[in-house]
Design an enzyme around this catalytic site. Sequence first.
Site, PDB file in Angstrom:
ATOM      1  N   SER A 163      39.155  19.625  30.481  1.00  0.00           N
ATOM      2  CA  SER A 163      39.716  18.268  30.366  1.00  0.00           C
ATOM      3  C   SER A 163      40.783  18.103  29.294  1.00  0.00           C
ATOM      4  O   SER A 163      41.328  17.009  29.141  1.00  0.00           O
ATOM      5  CB  SER A 163      38.594  17.261  30.103  1.00  0.00           C
ATOM      6  OG  SER A 163      37.853  17.028  31.284  1.00  0.00           O
ATOM      7  N   SER A 178      36.670  10.699  28.683  1.00  0.00           N
ATOM      8  CA  SER A 178      37.224  11.753  29.545  1.00  0.00           C
ATOM      9  C   SER A 178      36.998  11.447  31.020  1.00  0.00           C
ATOM     10  O   SER A 178      36.606  12.311  31.809  1.00  0.00           O
ATOM     11  CB  SER A 178      36.602  13.126  29.194  1.00  0.00           C
ATOM     12  OG  SER A 178      37.378  14.189  29.680  1.00  0.00           O
ATOM     13  N   LYS A 193      43.925  16.490  30.414  1.00  0.00           N
ATOM     14  CA  LYS A 193      44.190  15.048  30.416  1.00  0.00           C
ATOM     15  C   LYS A 193      45.177  14.628  29.336  1.00  0.00           C
ATOM     16  O   LYS A 193      45.711  13.512  29.393  1.00  0.00           O
ATOM     17  CB  LYS A 193      42.869  14.292  30.289  1.00  0.00           C
ATOM     18  CG  LYS A 193      42.006  14.423  31.550  1.00  0.00           C
ATOM     19  CD  LYS A 193      40.583  13.957  31.331  1.00  0.00           C
ATOM     20  CE  LYS A 193      39.776  14.175  32.610  1.00  0.00           C
ATOM     21  NZ  LYS A 193      38.337  14.145  32.377  1.00  0.00           N
TER      22      LYS A 193
END
Length: 283
Positions: free
Chosen positions: A47, A108, A50
């Site tokens: 993640s 997240s 992101k």
Amino acid sequence: MSASALKAKTTTALSEEITAQGAFLADGAEGKPLWSKAADTPRSQASTTKIMTAVVVLETPGLDLDRQVSVKQEYRDHVTENNASTADLKTGDTLTVRQLLHALLLPSGCDAAIALADTFGTGDTIDARTKSFITAMNAKAASLGMTKTTYDSFDGLSPDDKTTPRDLATLARHAMADTTFGDIVEKQSTKQNAANGRTYTWFNTNQLLGSYPGAIGIKTGTSTPAGPCLVFAATREGRTVIGVVLNDPNRFITAATLLDSVFQSDTAITMKLRQLPPGAQTD
């Protein structure tokens, strides 16, 4: 710490203490490398992807952070189908782009990631729009000189989302120059009200915040191929340091240890990690 003292620390103690498969530490102002381990070896990034999702949104020409976005059922389905981290966005709620960036970067949320990719991509379908958004992510990486980075998703769920510690530090330094991004990632938690009045409470999965004095971000990431990852930053006495650790079961301690090597402190030894409340997302 003098340059010679830092060199002594990094070539001896740090090489034994750092458990990350890949790591990079850089000066936040100039980007000068301070320490590295397998800095140019591509690895899955989970993640931390992101960060780029947020950058592409924030650098959209004519961006309106107060633009309203309606939550589609497909966003929730994406989370369910992939057993992914979530901001628990409710179908039919309307949130602003700014709020979705909070949902993306603190808990997240993969639902927030697809919402943003769908909103800022181009095409006639969700699939087309999200694919065009990923193309924009790769184009941005190329423009930043991230030559060993490839994005295959907007949220890090693909094992083909690859980067290196050096590339990710380059991205992090670029992202932190945006005040909106920096203001969001330094928050330990936030409460945001959707247009219909529903209140969302999101906690930052980055436990370095509130644990390491001076920590100001940035983003966690965990997946089976990537292992635990962390992109981090801290400021003390006017100096900012940015770092990356990839595939490290001790990521928060490692980050503190690397920061200590620059700030001449021993915080990593005594640090007690901020605990996330029951039910909060982990990443």
